[in-house]
Motif scaffolding. Structure first.
Motif, PDB file in Angstrom:
ATOM      1  N   PHE A 178       0.824  -1.126  -0.075  1.00  0.00           N
ATOM      2  CA  PHE A 178      -0.047  -0.220  -0.037  1.00  0.00           C
ATOM      3  C   PHE A 178       1.156   1.103   0.013  1.00  0.00           C
ATOM      4  O   PHE A 178       0.686   2.131  -0.833  1.00  0.00           O
ATOM      5  CB  PHE A 178      -1.012  -0.089   1.241  1.00  0.00           C
ATOM      6  N   VAL A 179       1.769   1.488   0.862  1.00  0.00           N
ATOM      7  CA  VAL A 179       2.778   2.857   1.037  1.00  0.00           C
ATOM      8  C   VAL A 179       3.453   2.579  -0.218  1.00  0.00           C
ATOM      9  O   VAL A 179       3.716   3.716  -0.760  1.00  0.00           O
ATOM     10  CB  VAL A 179       3.687   2.505   2.187  1.00  0.00           C
ATOM     11  N   VAL A 231      -2.720   1.381 -12.946  1.00  0.00           N
ATOM     12  CA  VAL A 231      -2.488  -0.091 -12.368  1.00  0.00           C
ATOM     13  C   VAL A 231      -1.874   0.126 -11.075  1.00  0.00           C
ATOM     14  O   VAL A 231      -2.338  -0.606 -10.096  1.00  0.00           O
ATOM     15  CB  VAL A 231      -1.107  -0.799 -13.138  1.00  0.00           C
ATOM     16  N   PHE A 232      -1.096   1.100 -10.530  1.00  0.00           N
ATOM     17  CA  PHE A 232      -0.597   1.330  -9.286  1.00  0.00           C
ATOM     18  C   PHE A 232      -1.949   1.748  -8.359  1.00  0.00           C
ATOM     19  O   PHE A 232      -2.149   1.287  -7.187  1.00  0.00           O
ATOM     20  CB  PHE A 232       0.307   2.415  -9.022  1.00  0.00           C
ATOM     21  N   PHE A 233      -2.724   2.348  -8.914  1.00  0.00           N
ATOM     22  CA  PHE A 233      -3.998   2.583  -7.974  1.00  0.00           C
ATOM     23  C   PHE A 233      -4.881   1.471  -7.815  1.00  0.00           C
ATOM     24  O   PHE A 233      -5.352   1.185  -6.866  1.00  0.00           O
ATOM     25  CB  PHE A 233      -4.850   3.678  -8.897  1.00  0.00           C
ATOM     26  N   ILE A 234      -4.740   0.223  -8.996  1.00  0.00           N
ATOM     27  CA  ILE A 234      -5.756  -0.775  -8.599  1.00  0.00           C
ATOM     28  C   ILE A 234      -4.914  -1.547  -7.571  1.00  0.00           C
ATOM     29  O   ILE A 234      -5.474  -2.184  -6.750  1.00  0.00           O
ATOM     30  CB  ILE A 234      -5.759  -1.629 -10.040  1.00  0.00           C
ATOM     31  N   ILE A 235      -3.702  -1.601  -7.687  1.00  0.00           N
ATOM     32  CA  ILE A 235      -2.824  -2.378  -6.596  1.00  0.00           C
ATOM     33  C   ILE A 235      -3.148  -1.655  -5.141  1.00  0.00           C
ATOM     34  O   ILE A 235      -3.169  -2.350  -4.122  1.00  0.00           O
ATOM     35  CB  ILE A 235      -1.275  -2.457  -7.091  1.00  0.00           C
ATOM     36  N   LEU A 236      -3.134  -0.420  -5.375  1.00  0.00           N
ATOM     37  CA  LEU A 236      -3.480   0.346  -3.941  1.00  0.00           C
ATOM     38  C   LEU A 236      -4.925   0.060  -3.345  1.00  0.00           C
ATOM     39  O   LEU A 236      -4.926  -0.301  -2.098  1.00  0.00           O
ATOM     40  CB  LEU A 236      -3.341   1.776  -4.264  1.00  0.00           C
ATOM     41  N   LEU A 237      -5.811  -0.382  -4.225  1.00  0.00           N
ATOM     42  CA  LEU A 237      -7.008  -0.698  -3.710  1.00  0.00           C
ATOM     43  C   LEU A 237      -7.316  -1.850  -3.260  1.00  0.00           C
ATOM     44  O   LEU A 237      -7.651  -2.337  -2.350  1.00  0.00           O
ATOM     45  CB  LEU A 237      -8.319  -0.283  -4.633  1.00  0.00           C
ATOM     46  N   ILE A 238      -6.356  -2.870  -3.938  1.00  0.00           N
ATOM     47  CA  ILE A 238      -6.568  -4.364  -3.464  1.00  0.00           C
ATOM     48  C   ILE A 238      -5.788  -4.635  -2.418  1.00  0.00           C
ATOM     49  O   ILE A 238      -6.373  -5.286  -1.386  1.00  0.00           O
ATOM     50  CB  ILE A 238      -5.870  -5.348  -4.839  1.00  0.00           C
ATOM     51  N   PHE A 239      -4.594  -3.693  -2.182  1.00  0.00           N
ATOM     52  CA  PHE A 239      -3.729  -4.225  -0.922  1.00  0.00           C
ATOM     53  C   PHE A 239      -4.034  -2.996   0.125  1.00  0.00           C
ATOM     54  O   PHE A 239      -3.341  -2.951   1.121  1.00  0.00           O
ATOM     55  CB  PHE A 239      -2.381  -4.319  -1.320  1.00  0.00           C
ATOM     56  N   ASN A 240      -5.114  -2.504   0.168  1.00  0.00           N
ATOM     57  CA  ASN A 240      -5.787  -1.468   1.137  1.00  0.00           C
ATOM     58  C   ASN A 240      -5.739  -2.261   2.454  1.00  0.00           C
ATOM     59  O   ASN A 240      -6.606  -3.232   2.589  1.00  0.00           O
ATOM     60  CB  ASN A 240      -7.021  -1.058   0.901  1.00  0.00           C
ATOM     61  N   PRO A 241      -4.932  -1.826   3.324  1.00  0.00           N
ATOM     62  CA  PRO A 241      -4.836  -2.587   4.651  1.00  0.00           C
ATOM     63  C   PRO A 241      -6.212  -2.126   5.647  1.00  0.00           C
ATOM     64  O   PRO A 241      -6.314  -2.726   6.671  1.00  0.00           O
ATOM     65  CB  PRO A 241      -3.515  -2.043   5.420  1.00  0.00           C
ATOM     66  N   PHE A 242      -7.012  -0.950   5.422  1.00  0.00           N
ATOM     67  CA  PHE A 242      -8.005  -0.648   6.144  1.00  0.00           C
ATOM     68  C   PHE A 242      -9.340  -1.403   5.816  1.00  0.00           C
ATOM     69  O   PHE A 242     -10.206  -1.965   6.757  1.00  0.00           O
ATOM     70  CB  PHE A 242      -8.227   0.757   5.835  1.00  0.00           C
ATOM     71  N   PHE A 243      -9.519  -1.697   4.324  1.00  0.00           N
ATOM     72  CA  PHE A 243     -10.774  -2.341   4.128  1.00  0.00           C
ATOM     73  C   PHE A 243     -10.412  -3.575   3.380  1.00  0.00           C
ATOM     74  O   PHE A 243      -9.989  -3.652   2.147  1.00  0.00           O
ATOM     75  CB  PHE A 243     -11.603  -1.594   3.397  1.00  0.00           C
ATOM     76  N   SER A 244     -10.456  -4.827   3.885  1.00  0.00           N
ATOM     77  CA  SER A 244      -9.890  -6.079   3.395  1.00  0.00           C
ATOM     78  C   SER A 244     -10.981  -6.499   2.433  1.00  0.00           C
ATOM     79  O   SER A 244     -12.191  -6.453   2.345  1.00  0.00           O
ATOM     80  CB  SER A 244      -9.634  -7.049   4.483  1.00  0.00           C
ATOM     81  N   ILE A 245     -10.166  -7.133   1.242  1.00  0.00           N
ATOM     82  CA  ILE A 245     -10.823  -7.519   0.154  1.00  0.00           C
ATOM     83  C   ILE A 245     -10.712  -9.157   0.350  1.00  0.00           C
ATOM     84  O   ILE A 245      -9.701  -9.662   0.269  1.00  0.00           O
ATOM     85  CB  ILE A 245     -10.376  -7.252  -1.259  1.00  0.00           C
ATOM     86  N   PRO A 246     -11.901  -9.727   0.363  1.00  0.00           N
ATOM     87  CA  PRO A 246     -11.896 -11.253   0.594  1.00  0.00           C
ATOM     88  C   PRO A 246     -11.816 -12.106  -0.613  1.00  0.00           C
ATOM     89  O   PRO A 246     -12.814 -12.325  -1.238  1.00  0.00           O
ATOM     90  CB  PRO A 246     -13.496 -11.562   1.479  1.00  0.00           C
ATOM     91  N   LEU A 247     -10.645 -12.614  -0.696  1.00  0.00           N
ATOM     92  CA  LEU A 247     -10.219 -12.961  -2.327  1.00  0.00           C
ATOM     93  C   LEU A 247      -9.748 -14.520  -1.757  1.00  0.00           C
ATOM     94  O   LEU A 247      -9.423 -14.696  -0.544  1.00  0.00           O
ATOM     95  CB  LEU A 247      -9.056 -12.557  -2.959  1.00  0.00           C
TER      96      LEU A 247
END
Length: 108
Positions: free
Chosen positions: A33-34, A66-82
């Motif tokens: 994320f960072v 692409v970096f924005f999509i990576i940022l959203l997927i690896f967001n530590p605040f709201f986890s995406i259940p994959l």
């Protein structure tokens, strides 16, 4: 952009394919994320382009997307259940992208 940040992210993402403790995955999410925020800021600052030059514009907008999509997927605040398999695919794809950007941004 510092290539070391890209290489570190890529190495951690490749390690994430294997079974690791839960804390590692939390750390990975924060680190990627960072690193993505850093990459977005770097790409924004270094995008001295003329809008009339469409080819340059196309080349510079896609890394940001692409970096924005990576940022959203690896967001530590709201986890995406994959699922585990899907996370492995995302990890490998993100690692390869970080390596690509690291190699292309060497020395900058």
């Amino acid at each position: 952009m510092r290539s070391a940040i890209c290489y570190l992210s890529a190495i951690l993402l490749f390690i994430a394919i294997f079974s690791m403790p839960y804390g590692f995955y939390k750390f990975l999410k924060v680190e990627v994320f960072v690193a993505s925020i850093y990459a977005l800021i770097f790409l924004y600052i270094n995008s001295n382009l003329l809008i009339s030059e469409q080819s340059q514009f196309d080349r510079l907008i896609w890394p940001r997307v692409v970096f924005f999509i990576i940022l959203l997927i690896f967001n530590p605040f709201f986890s995406i259940p994959l699922g585990k398999v899907l996370w492995a695919i995302v990890d490998v794809a993100s690692a390869l992208y970080f390596l690509l950007i690291g190699f292309t941004q060497r020395g900058r």
